[in-house]
Scaffold this motif. Structure first.
Motif, PDB file in Angstrom:
ATOM      1  N   SER A  90       2.702  -8.709  -7.391  1.00 40.63           N
ATOM      2  CA  SER A  90       1.408  -8.300  -6.473  1.00 40.63           C
ATOM      3  C   SER A  90       1.239  -6.881  -6.478  1.00 40.63           C
ATOM      4  O   SER A  90       0.125  -6.368  -6.898  1.00 40.63           O
ATOM      5  CB  SER A  90       1.942  -8.397  -4.723  1.00 40.63           C
ATOM      6  OG  SER A  90       2.040  -9.576  -4.407  1.00 40.63           O
ATOM      7  N   LEU A  91       2.367  -6.153  -6.955  1.00 38.38           N
ATOM      8  CA  LEU A  91       1.926  -4.679  -7.344  1.00 38.38           C
ATOM      9  C   LEU A  91       1.338  -4.655  -8.778  1.00 38.38           C
ATOM     10  O   LEU A  91       0.496  -3.691  -8.803  1.00 38.38           O
ATOM     11  CB  LEU A  91       3.520  -3.801  -7.352  1.00 38.38           C
ATOM     12  CG  LEU A  91       4.201  -3.330  -6.257  1.00 38.38           C
ATOM     13  CD1 LEU A  91       5.434  -2.977  -6.329  1.00 38.38           C
ATOM     14  CD2 LEU A  91       3.103  -2.352  -5.487  1.00 38.38           C
ATOM     15  N   ARG A 128      -0.551  -6.571  -9.948  1.00 39.27           N
ATOM     16  CA  ARG A 128      -2.251  -7.036  -9.692  1.00 39.27           C
ATOM     17  C   ARG A 128      -3.037  -5.643  -9.632  1.00 39.27           C
ATOM     18  O   ARG A 128      -4.188  -5.674  -9.749  1.00 39.27           O
ATOM     19  CB  ARG A 128      -2.429  -8.060  -8.820  1.00 39.27           C
ATOM     20  CG  ARG A 128      -1.904  -9.476  -9.226  1.00 39.27           C
ATOM     21  CD  ARG A 128      -2.297 -10.434  -8.151  1.00 39.27           C
ATOM     22  NE  ARG A 128      -1.478 -11.550  -8.230  1.00 39.27           N
ATOM     23  CZ  ARG A 128      -0.673 -12.279  -7.262  1.00 39.27           C
ATOM     24  NH1 ARG A 128      -0.429 -11.404  -6.181  1.00 39.27           N
ATOM     25  NH2 ARG A 128      -0.143 -13.255  -7.696  1.00 39.27           N
ATOM     26  N   GLN A 129      -2.292  -4.615  -8.782  1.00 40.41           N
ATOM     27  CA  GLN A 129      -3.204  -3.513  -8.481  1.00 40.41           C
ATOM     28  C   GLN A 129      -3.005  -2.491  -9.419  1.00 40.41           C
ATOM     29  O   GLN A 129      -3.808  -1.574  -9.521  1.00 40.41           O
ATOM     30  CB  GLN A 129      -2.616  -3.047  -7.168  1.00 40.41           C
ATOM     31  CG  GLN A 129      -2.740  -4.136  -6.030  1.00 40.41           C
ATOM     32  CD  GLN A 129      -2.329  -3.735  -4.917  1.00 40.41           C
ATOM     33  OE1 GLN A 129      -2.803  -2.671  -4.232  1.00 40.41           O
ATOM     34  NE2 GLN A 129      -1.619  -4.680  -3.899  1.00 40.41           N
ATOM     35  N   ARG A 130      -2.039  -2.169 -10.368  1.00 40.12           N
ATOM     36  CA  ARG A 130      -2.042  -1.113 -11.260  1.00 40.12           C
ATOM     37  C   ARG A 130      -1.234  -1.764 -12.558  1.00 40.12           C
ATOM     38  O   ARG A 130      -0.566  -2.573 -12.553  1.00 40.12           O
ATOM     39  CB  ARG A 130      -1.041  -0.033 -10.551  1.00 40.12           C
ATOM     40  CG  ARG A 130      -1.515   0.700  -9.293  1.00 40.12           C
ATOM     41  CD  ARG A 130      -2.597   1.670  -9.661  1.00 40.12           C
ATOM     42  NE  ARG A 130      -3.032   2.375  -8.582  1.00 40.12           N
ATOM     43  CZ  ARG A 130      -3.494   1.956  -7.432  1.00 40.12           C
ATOM     44  NH1 ARG A 130      -4.004   0.711  -7.335  1.00 40.12           N
ATOM     45  NH2 ARG A 130      -3.787   2.565  -6.488  1.00 40.12           N
ATOM     46  N   ASP A 162       1.191   6.349  -7.164  1.00 42.71           N
ATOM     47  CA  ASP A 162       0.128   7.275  -7.373  1.00 42.71           C
ATOM     48  C   ASP A 162       0.474   8.589  -7.356  1.00 42.71           C
ATOM     49  O   ASP A 162       0.063   9.722  -8.350  1.00 42.71           O
ATOM     50  CB  ASP A 162      -1.059   6.878  -6.483  1.00 42.71           C
ATOM     51  CG  ASP A 162      -1.556   5.618  -6.839  1.00 42.71           C
ATOM     52  OD1 ASP A 162      -1.569   4.972  -7.931  1.00 42.71           O
ATOM     53  OD2 ASP A 162      -2.447   4.969  -5.943  1.00 42.71           O
ATOM     54  N   ASP A 180       0.850  -1.151   0.059  1.00 44.48           N
ATOM     55  CA  ASP A 180       0.202   0.180  -0.023  1.00 44.48           C
ATOM     56  C   ASP A 180       0.930   1.328   0.062  1.00 44.48           C
ATOM     57  O   ASP A 180       0.477   2.225  -0.443  1.00 44.48           O
ATOM     58  CB  ASP A 180      -0.979   0.030   1.141  1.00 44.48           C
ATOM     59  CG  ASP A 180      -2.098  -1.093   1.026  1.00 44.48           C
ATOM     60  OD1 ASP A 180      -2.312  -1.684   0.023  1.00 44.48           O
ATOM     61  OD2 ASP A 180      -2.711  -1.330   2.043  1.00 44.48           O
ATOM     62  N   MET A 186       2.209   1.774  -3.557  1.00 45.47           N
ATOM     63  CA  MET A 186       1.023   2.059  -4.363  1.00 45.47           C
ATOM     64  C   MET A 186       0.926   3.728  -4.142  1.00 45.47           C
ATOM     65  O   MET A 186       0.551   4.458  -5.238  1.00 45.47           O
ATOM     66  CB  MET A 186      -0.108   1.625  -4.130  1.00 45.47           C
ATOM     67  CG  MET A 186      -0.144   0.002  -4.527  1.00 45.47           C
ATOM     68  SD  MET A 186       0.569  -0.497  -6.056  1.00 45.47           S
ATOM     69  CE  MET A 186      -0.310   0.793  -7.183  1.00 45.47           C
TER      70      MET A 186
END
Length: 312
Positions: free
Chosen positions: A221-222, A224-226, A196, A189, A192
């Motif tokens: 893992s990163l 998968r989110q962006r 961002d 997090d 991220m």
């Protein structure tokens, strides 16, 4: 002169030994240097001109007497004249004593100082890159800068990666999330939040996520989110070539931050209260430490990192 160096540890430990190798090579240009190195750390020497041979050995493994005997046989076959040992354990001291190498230099803090022909004291205030082991050879222990020799093929690889990502002309920021998820890693997090903020404030300056063998799980893992620009580097030469072209590198205290600082790329090093101070630099300061208030990197707020970036 044939020289053997026993250097346990990971890539960071090997990089810290580079000044010793550089100093030795400058004083003995014809020296042939072999390193006994952890298999996982071999890639460090891809960017070194000083080393003639690498002998892989798992120092921390459950080595049987036959494993040590095999290593002893390899060492005896090479007929080394000088041995340098960066280990404090008794096992390496016994190994070198049995090898019959005439000059064996280790640290005075070793468990078996009597098995060496000479030992040197280590000053905890000295830089860890100081070539103290060479004092017995009447060589100054003043540490030269770490030197890299990045292979041309790795430079070409980095150029191709930048072209394919469309960042060859725009510059870029490299973020290295560190080792695969572990207790003291920087949280996803938080990464991220950094990504961002960069994309919002500097959309023209792309962010590249550096993936290495030891960070693949975290970068996956990163991803998968962006939708991120990720570059997978297979060795230290490729890592160095990619970092050399970056405008900024953000990394936990690791061999990646060491490489970036050596290349004099502006680097933000994420640290904890357990981290060693950043090494002094000559001239313009190109590295800043951003420290957590605790022993856990997770307690470092992204805002503190961004404040160092934007100055507000």
């Amino acid at each position: 002169m044939r020289v053997l160096a026993l250097v346990p540890g990971g890539i960071s430990d090997q990089l810290q030994f580079f000044p010793t190798l550089t100093t030795l090579k400058k004083n003995y240009p014809n020296a042939e240097i072999a390193i006994v190195v952890e298999p996982a750390a071999k890639s460090a020497y891809r960017v070194s001109r000083a080393v003639s041979e690498l002998i892989p050995f798992d120092y921390q493994g459950q080595n049987s007497p036959s494993d040590w005997a095999n290593l002893l046989g390899i060492i005896r076959d090479r007929e080394f004249e000088l041995a340098l040992c960066a280990s404090h354990r008794w096992e390496e001291g016994v190994l070198l004593w049995l090898s019959g190498i005439p000059t064996r230099i280790g640290y005075s803090s070793t468990q078996v100082p009597w098995l060496y022909t000479s030992t040197v004291a280590t000053d905890m205030q000295q830089s860890s890159t100081s070539p103290a082991l060479l004092q017995s050879l009447a060589i100054s222990p003043t540490a030269p800068p770490i030197e890299f020799n990045v292979p041309e093929e790795d430079i070409a690889w980095a150029d191709a990666q930048c072209q394919s990502l469309g960042v060859a002309d725009s510059g870029y920021v490299v973020m290295y999330p560190g080792l695969n998820a572990q207790a003291d890693s920087y949280p996803l997090d938080s990464w991220m939040s950094l990504i961002d903020d960069f994309q919002a404030k500097q959309p023209q300056l792309p962010v590249i996520i550096l993936e290495t063998v030891d960070s693949k799980d975290t970068t996956t893992s990163l991803g998968r989110q962006r939708n991120l620009k990720t570059v997978t580097a297979a060795n230290l030469g490729q890592i160095a070539a990619l970092l050399a072209g970056a405008n900024l590198v953000i990394s936990p205290d690791s061999y990646v931050s060491q490489v970036a600082m050596t290349l004099q790329v502006f680097t933000l090093v994420l640290q904890t209260t357990l981290s060693q101070p950043l090494p002094p630099t000559d001239g313009e300061m190109r590295a800043l430490g951003v420290q957590s208030a605790t022993e856990n990197l997770a307690d470092l707020p992204p805002g503190n990192v961004l404040q160092k970036v934007w100055g507000t």
